[in-house]
Write a protein that holds these residues in place. Structure first.
Motif, PDB file in Angstrom:
ATOM      1  N   PRO A 147      -4.980  -9.996  -2.087  1.00 59.00           N
ATOM      2  CA  PRO A 147      -4.434 -10.114  -2.693  1.00 59.00           C
ATOM      3  C   PRO A 147      -4.884 -10.896  -3.967  1.00 59.00           C
ATOM      4  CG  PRO A 147      -3.885 -12.101  -1.699  1.00 59.00           C
ATOM      5  CD  PRO A 147      -4.378 -11.450  -1.305  1.00 59.00           C
ATOM      6  N   SER A 148      -5.398  -9.459  -5.096  1.00 58.92           N
ATOM      7  CA  SER A 148      -6.911  -9.671  -6.468  1.00 58.92           C
ATOM      8  C   SER A 148      -5.028 -10.769  -7.773  1.00 58.92           C
ATOM      9  CB  SER A 148      -6.948  -8.420  -6.757  1.00 58.92           C
ATOM     10  OG  SER A 148      -7.501  -9.262  -7.951  1.00 58.92           O
ATOM     11  N   THR A 149      -4.615  -9.682  -8.103  1.00 63.18           N
ATOM     12  CA  THR A 149      -4.054 -10.310  -9.309  1.00 63.18           C
ATOM     13  C   THR A 149      -2.050  -9.869  -9.065  1.00 63.18           C
ATOM     14  OG1 THR A 149      -3.371 -10.943 -10.947  1.00 63.18           O
ATOM     15  CG2 THR A 149      -3.925  -8.554 -11.335  1.00 63.18           C
ATOM     16  N   TYR A 150      -1.046 -10.503  -9.078  1.00 58.07           N
ATOM     17  CA  TYR A 150       0.054  -9.923  -9.084  1.00 58.07           C
ATOM     18  C   TYR A 150       0.232  -8.605  -9.166  1.00 58.07           C
ATOM     19  CZ  TYR A 150       5.130 -10.078  -9.348  1.00 58.07           C
ATOM     20  OH  TYR A 150       6.196 -10.025  -9.101  1.00 58.07           O
ATOM     21  N   GLY A 151       0.766  -8.328  -7.969  1.00 61.82           N
ATOM     22  CA  GLY A 151       0.897  -7.590  -6.930  1.00 61.82           C
ATOM     23  C   GLY A 151      -0.200  -6.092  -7.195  1.00 61.82           C
ATOM     24  N   VAL A 152      -1.510  -6.481  -7.325  1.00 64.52           N
ATOM     25  CA  VAL A 152      -2.863  -5.729  -7.173  1.00 64.52           C
ATOM     26  C   VAL A 152      -3.379  -6.433  -6.237  1.00 64.52           C
ATOM     27  CG1 VAL A 152      -5.320  -4.947  -8.773  1.00 64.52           C
ATOM     28  CG2 VAL A 152      -3.070  -4.684  -9.881  1.00 64.52           C
ATOM     29  N   TYR A 153      -4.231  -5.700  -5.461  1.00 63.38           N
ATOM     30  CA  TYR A 153      -4.900  -5.820  -4.304  1.00 63.38           C
ATOM     31  C   TYR A 153      -6.060  -5.088  -4.031  1.00 63.38           C
ATOM     32  CZ  TYR A 153      -0.196  -6.855  -3.190  1.00 63.38           C
ATOM     33  OH  TYR A 153       0.971  -6.864  -3.589  1.00 63.38           O
ATOM     34  N   SER A 154      -7.644  -6.065  -3.364  1.00 64.98           N
ATOM     35  CA  SER A 154      -8.947  -5.947  -3.135  1.00 64.98           C
ATOM     36  C   SER A 154      -8.510  -5.213  -1.546  1.00 64.98           C
ATOM     37  CB  SER A 154      -9.469  -6.756  -3.193  1.00 64.98           C
ATOM     38  OG  SER A 154     -10.274  -6.814  -4.591  1.00 64.98           O
ATOM     39  N   TYR A 155      -9.052  -3.827  -1.697  1.00 59.99           N
ATOM     40  CA  TYR A 155      -9.065  -3.318  -0.111  1.00 59.99           C
ATOM     41  C   TYR A 155     -10.607  -4.235   0.792  1.00 59.99           C
ATOM     42  CZ  TYR A 155      -5.766  -0.754  -2.154  1.00 59.99           C
ATOM     43  OH  TYR A 155      -5.083   0.068  -2.427  1.00 59.99           O
ATOM     44  N   LEU A 156     -10.373  -4.615   1.654  1.00 64.31           N
ATOM     45  CA  LEU A 156     -11.475  -5.126   2.155  1.00 64.31           C
ATOM     46  C   LEU A 156     -12.090  -4.372   3.135  1.00 64.31           C
ATOM     47  CD1 LEU A 156     -10.662  -8.383   2.883  1.00 64.31           C
ATOM     48  CD2 LEU A 156     -11.362  -7.875   1.449  1.00 64.31           C
ATOM     49  N   PRO A 157     -13.301  -4.570   3.765  1.00 63.63           N
ATOM     50  CA  PRO A 157     -14.238  -3.231   4.653  1.00 63.63           C
ATOM     51  C   PRO A 157     -12.434  -2.493   5.723  1.00 63.63           C
ATOM     52  CG  PRO A 157     -15.552  -5.155   5.183  1.00 63.63           C
ATOM     53  CD  PRO A 157     -14.453  -5.686   4.193  1.00 63.63           C
ATOM     54  N   LEU A 158     -12.261  -3.110   6.480  1.00 65.04           N
ATOM     55  CA  LEU A 158     -11.335  -2.291   7.456  1.00 65.04           C
ATOM     56  C   LEU A 158     -10.952  -1.805   6.760  1.00 65.04           C
ATOM     57  CD1 LEU A 158     -10.944  -5.061   9.694  1.00 65.04           C
ATOM     58  CD2 LEU A 158     -12.466  -3.706  10.319  1.00 65.04           C
ATOM     59  N   ALA A 159     -10.039  -2.172   5.731  1.00 62.84           N
ATOM     60  CA  ALA A 159      -8.533  -1.188   4.766  1.00 62.84           C
ATOM     61  C   ALA A 159      -9.792   0.048   3.860  1.00 62.84           C
ATOM     62  CB  ALA A 159      -8.215  -2.344   4.675  1.00 62.84           C
ATOM     63  N   LYS A 160     -10.647  -0.035   4.332  1.00 63.49           N
ATOM     64  CA  LYS A 160     -11.413   1.083   2.920  1.00 63.49           C
ATOM     65  C   LYS A 160     -11.624   2.040   3.942  1.00 63.49           C
ATOM     66  CE  LYS A 160     -13.393   2.695  -0.398  1.00 63.49           C
ATOM     67  NZ  LYS A 160     -12.762   3.230  -1.267  1.00 63.49           N
ATOM     68  N   ARG A 161     -11.851   1.376   5.244  1.00 66.07           N
ATOM     69  CA  ARG A 161     -12.420   2.179   6.540  1.00 66.07           C
ATOM     70  C   ARG A 161     -11.240   2.988   6.499  1.00 66.07           C
ATOM     71  NH1 ARG A 161     -17.883   1.762   9.237  1.00 66.07           N
ATOM     72  NH2 ARG A 161     -16.665   3.324  10.639  1.00 66.07           N
ATOM     73  N   LEU A 162     -10.023   2.976   7.011  1.00 61.39           N
ATOM     74  CA  LEU A 162      -8.349   2.721   7.208  1.00 61.39           C
ATOM     75  C   LEU A 162      -8.319   3.773   6.561  1.00 61.39           C
ATOM     76  CD1 LEU A 162      -6.110   3.208   8.307  1.00 61.39           C
ATOM     77  CD2 LEU A 162      -5.786   0.791   7.850  1.00 61.39           C
ATOM     78  N   LEU A 163      -8.445   3.736   4.709  1.00 66.41           N
ATOM     79  CA  LEU A 163      -7.817   4.629   3.642  1.00 66.41           C
ATOM     80  C   LEU A 163      -9.363   5.981   3.518  1.00 66.41           C
ATOM     81  CD1 LEU A 163      -5.819   3.679   1.821  1.00 66.41           C
ATOM     82  CD2 LEU A 163      -7.887   3.161  -0.079  1.00 66.41           C
TER      83      LEU A 163
END
Lengths: 571, 571
Positions: free
Chosen positions: B34-50
């Motif tokens: 989570p970055s700020t309320y309702g906003v997220y950063s995608y870490l390496p595994l999520a970025k690959r999945l995305l």
């Protein structure tokens, strides 16, 4: 791709107020569309070009072992307060408030949020170094944003963040990223200078910029006409100030100077040159008023001033603030008998002045025969100005020349500024806790597109090199209604596509003139035209870059094209 | 990829306030931050999945002949005023002001800006149809945004816009895009319902949604237990209201009802059921106050209300507005002797009520024995409520069941709403000017990631299918310090990589327990463990989905793995 299915809105006339070379051609050739002030939509050809650039960037960065992530663009205002960068960016940040009154902003870069991420997840030297990167949109409320993609307010950028246990590791990664960026620019066939620079971030260890030389650029770099010295003008040191022949100091004299407001007015009024004037400016540095003195022909270099004062944030005082402070408007202010106790910085060039002219701190009056030290006190002399062309080069070898260019990237050894602000510490081999060392690296991707658009064009349109071109081949039946031409065209479209050429097939019902003009504008490397000799199976081929034309038989076309793309490959 | 070089911050404990199944596991397995309320950063595994999801989406959409563009996210407020969507989105729009006081917003979708683009560039039927698409970040200030990527405020989405000369062409493209979205969901092995829906955009011709059934979903769809009928509850028609046995109409009676504020209070006070109550609500519809009556056990369906009134925008009146309007607080309002001339809508179920109870428009009083028509006038009867489970299915076959699910995409035949607002006209074959017909299509990409994360997990972590998994193989030396194990591991890492397997190599100095727990959490399809039998060249292989384990010799490993991935391929 059939041209009738895509959207390439070429223009014959571009609005006359658009002067920027890259922007103009991106509009003419139907690549770009302004959306709102300083914000653009990328049309199909630009999107293809962007993807090609992005792929090159990604390849070189992945080769480093950097890991892709995607950090949030919407960020909390709080973390920018903590890093104090809110002051650094000032009104160039897009800020907003959500429906629950939280203060947010659109990030121009991601140091804060990535430092917090690493602070939470990296606790030991065993997990260092770490190199994270992303390629995505960033936001900046640019002052000059009518320049198309050179300074768009919504821009596509690559940023890399690296994390280290010691400076040796940071330096090694810094050099590797410098090399990766160099590789990218080489692959794009761009000339560049790597220059020393100042990121404006406190405590930075080193920063360098990549500048693409261009007469249209808004960055000035300083080079020596004799050595390899090159630097952003922001950091180019002035090593020697002219030794004026000292006249005998004359008596200070106050003169009424009605209507005199600027250095130019002053020179006319007294019939002197700007070199004989002392220009005084008032700055607000970290909430403190400070006076800065430079010679009339010199310009204050705020980067140097910031370093000298070890400032977080500075700005010029407003006219109102100056009047309130000195009881005098900016046109008549000067360093003699300042009504308040205030710190006075003077550029080294002030030291050698005598019998100069400056404001009297009294509306409509100036002093003549002003002599520093005798007539007013100076707290600190320092190098506070921009070097001028023709002066001795900062390295002492040769003289200074200016080169204009576009800044396309920067690499910064940040040191521990952010990790200290955010308590991003790691435990080293000896169980000691230390702040993580950081590096930050940016390469403008949409700005690269603009720079490529500036470079790869002639009067008639774009001239794309093979490895960047949105498509490889422009296939054009000259007379769409002629059955023989049309049949051969569709046959060739299928054949060329089956050989993995990216073909833009102009299947529109337009005149040959319109099609050729559009083809020139779009600028694909090879144009294959199917015309009168279609019945013989012969097509005309035109090379966009050289203007050469050939007549090739259908049977030899693939071999000839393969040959062309092989000999004109850049990757 | 060496695990020491990337960032996979798995967690043993997730904060207890996080309840959403997908979000919880994305945090546990180190995919998301989570970055700020309702906003997220995608870490390496999520970025690959995305990226894998994005590639599937892109392939299916490109196969349609859709052309990729990138429309600006930062948009002028003005164009949203013109389309009136500013009212539709209300406070779910992120709005901001730039330094020159221009009103901007962050687009949740791009109908306005793409309509303007097409208006400027498409003038003739010859350039139609046109299908444009993009995959990029969009923004929406969601009410419920503690749900991870299901309703993040910064989200990754595919949108497609199509432009047509007639409805036949629009329908054909609509069907093809419906099919493309279907293909995407099939390739992701997701179950889905395609249901009739209401986009809320005026003048829409048709819209449908893709709903992924899930007990955690916040969308309700209505299906028949006997037929194929299925629809979003927003549009599910109520075809039959119970025929109440009409009692003899009794005399109206005003009763003091202190402390009675809700239908529940009312039922307790009078010892009646909600079916005998008339619930009155006050709406503001396009700046006009309107009264809506439904039975006490029914809920107003605002989508239906909006259609009946042909409204652009509606909302419930606030308590203050009601008090000002009726001189009575919401708990005691009713349709009898309304103090003002106001339009009264009643749901069909009101028609069959008699001797009912409702508020008296007098603080602390209600009426008994209320009979519609006799005691108060109704302007319009209509279907204004949500259908309930157990009622006759809207198609008349069987009874209604509810299914909960996540909305993942929608397709809309917009018709000419936007082109009329923006004057996007084309000239047809007969030289007549007509508004361009439009379609708009959205598929949530980061929401897909959440849905996949919900589906592909067990108690121990993720269980990725081969074609979505961030990496193919998790390679784990059981004892990192054992030279034989380590050497075989690095050898296998090189061999597997050379055979184009994506390998995550756990080169960390961690205990076997930590590594196995992390491997289960991350959820790659195959785990190759190098342990005690390394000296014999034998490794242990574990299949994440089945838990099966094998001992395979180094020499047979590639063949065995190829066999596994061939028989477990989904693409």
């Amino acid at each position: 791709m059939k041209q009738s299915l895509t959207l390439i809105p070429t223009m014959r006339e571009v609005p006359s107020d658009i002067e920027v070379k890259s922007y103009k051609m991106l509009l003419r050739a139907g690549f770009l569309k302004p959306s709102t002030y300083g914000v653009y939509s990328y049309l199909p050809l630009a999107k293809r070009l962007l993807t090609k650039i992005e792929n090159i960037v990604r390849e070189e960065i992945e080769a480093l072992g950097a890991i892709e992530i995607s950090l949030s663009t919407l960020q909390s205002h709080d973390i920018w307060e903590l890093s104090e960068r809110i002051h650094h960016f000032k009104d160039e940040l897009f800020t907003l408030t959500d429906k629950d009154k939280r203060d947010l902003l659109l990030a121009p870069s991601h140091e804060e949020v990535v430092t917090m991420l690493v602070r939470d997840e990296i606790k030991t030297y065993k997990k260092l170094p770490l190199i994270l990167y992303q390629i995505q949109m960033a936001y900046r409320d640019e002052k000059k944003s009518r320049t198309g993609l050179l300074r768009s307010r919504e821009f596509y950028i690559n940023d890399i963040y690296s994390f280290h246990e010691n400076e040796e590791s940071l330096s090694a990664t810094y050099e590797r990223i410098l090399q990766a960026y160099t590789n990218i620019l080489n692959r794009l066939r761009l000339n560049y200078h790597i220059v020393d620079a100042d990121s404006g971030i406190k405590g930075e260890i080193q920063s360098q910029e990549f500048i693409i030389p261009s007469e249209f650029g808004d960055t000035i770099i300083v080079k020596s006409n004799e050595s390899n010295y090159v630097a952003n003008i922001e950091v180019a040191k002035v090593t020697q100030n002219t030794d004026e022949i000292k006249e005998v100091q004359k008596s200070l004299e106050k003169v009424s100077t009605p209507e005199v407001k600027t250095i130019k007015d002053l020179c006319l009024y007294f019939n002197i040159s700007p070199e004989s004037c002392i220009k005084m400016l008032v700055y607000v540095i970290d909430d403190e008023f400070v006076v800065v003195l430079v010679r009339g022909d010199h310009q204050v270099n705020e980067f140097k001033l910031k370093k000298v004062h070890n400032a977080t944030f500075l700005r010029l005082a407003t006219e109102d603030e100056i009047i309130k402070l000195l009881d005098c408007s900016p046109g008549s202010i000067g360093p003699i008998k300042l009504p308040i106790n205030i710190k006075v910085y003077a550029d080294f060039a002030i030291q050698t002045l005598n019998n100069a002219v400056t404001g009297a701190n009294e509306e409509g009056y100036h002093y003549m025969n002003v002599n520093p030290e005798r007539d007013f006190a100076i707290n600190t002399y320092a190098d506070l100005r921009y070097i001028k062309e023709g002066e001795i080069s900062p390295d002492g070898v040769g003289i200074t020349q200016y080169i204009y260019g576009h800044e396309i990237g920067r690499v910064i050894k940040l040191g521990t500024f952010f990790s200290e602000k955010f308590n991003a510490n790691f435990v080293d081999e000896n169980d000691n806790s230390n702040p993580i060392l950081m590096g930050s690296y940016q390469l403008g991707v949409s700005r690269l597109l603009a720079i490529l658009a500036e470079k790869y064009q002639d009067d008639n349109g774009f001239v794309w090199p093979t490895h960047l071109s949105p498509y490889d081949i422009h296939l054009i039946p000259i007379n769409r209604e002629d059955e023989v031409q049309w049949n051969l065209s569709t046959e060739l479209y299928n054949i060329l596509s089956s050989y993995h050429f990216d073909v833009l097939f102009d299947d529109r019902h337009e005149s040959p003139g319109v099609k050729f003009t559009d083809a020139d504008l779009i600028g694909l490397p090879v144009r294959v035209m199917i015309g009168k000799r279609a019945n013989e199976g012969i097509v005309e081929v035109k090379i966009r870059s050289t203007g050469e034309t050939f007549e090739w038989a259908k049977e030899e076309l693939i071999d000839r094209l393969n040959e062309f793309f092989r000999t004109n490959s850049y990757n």
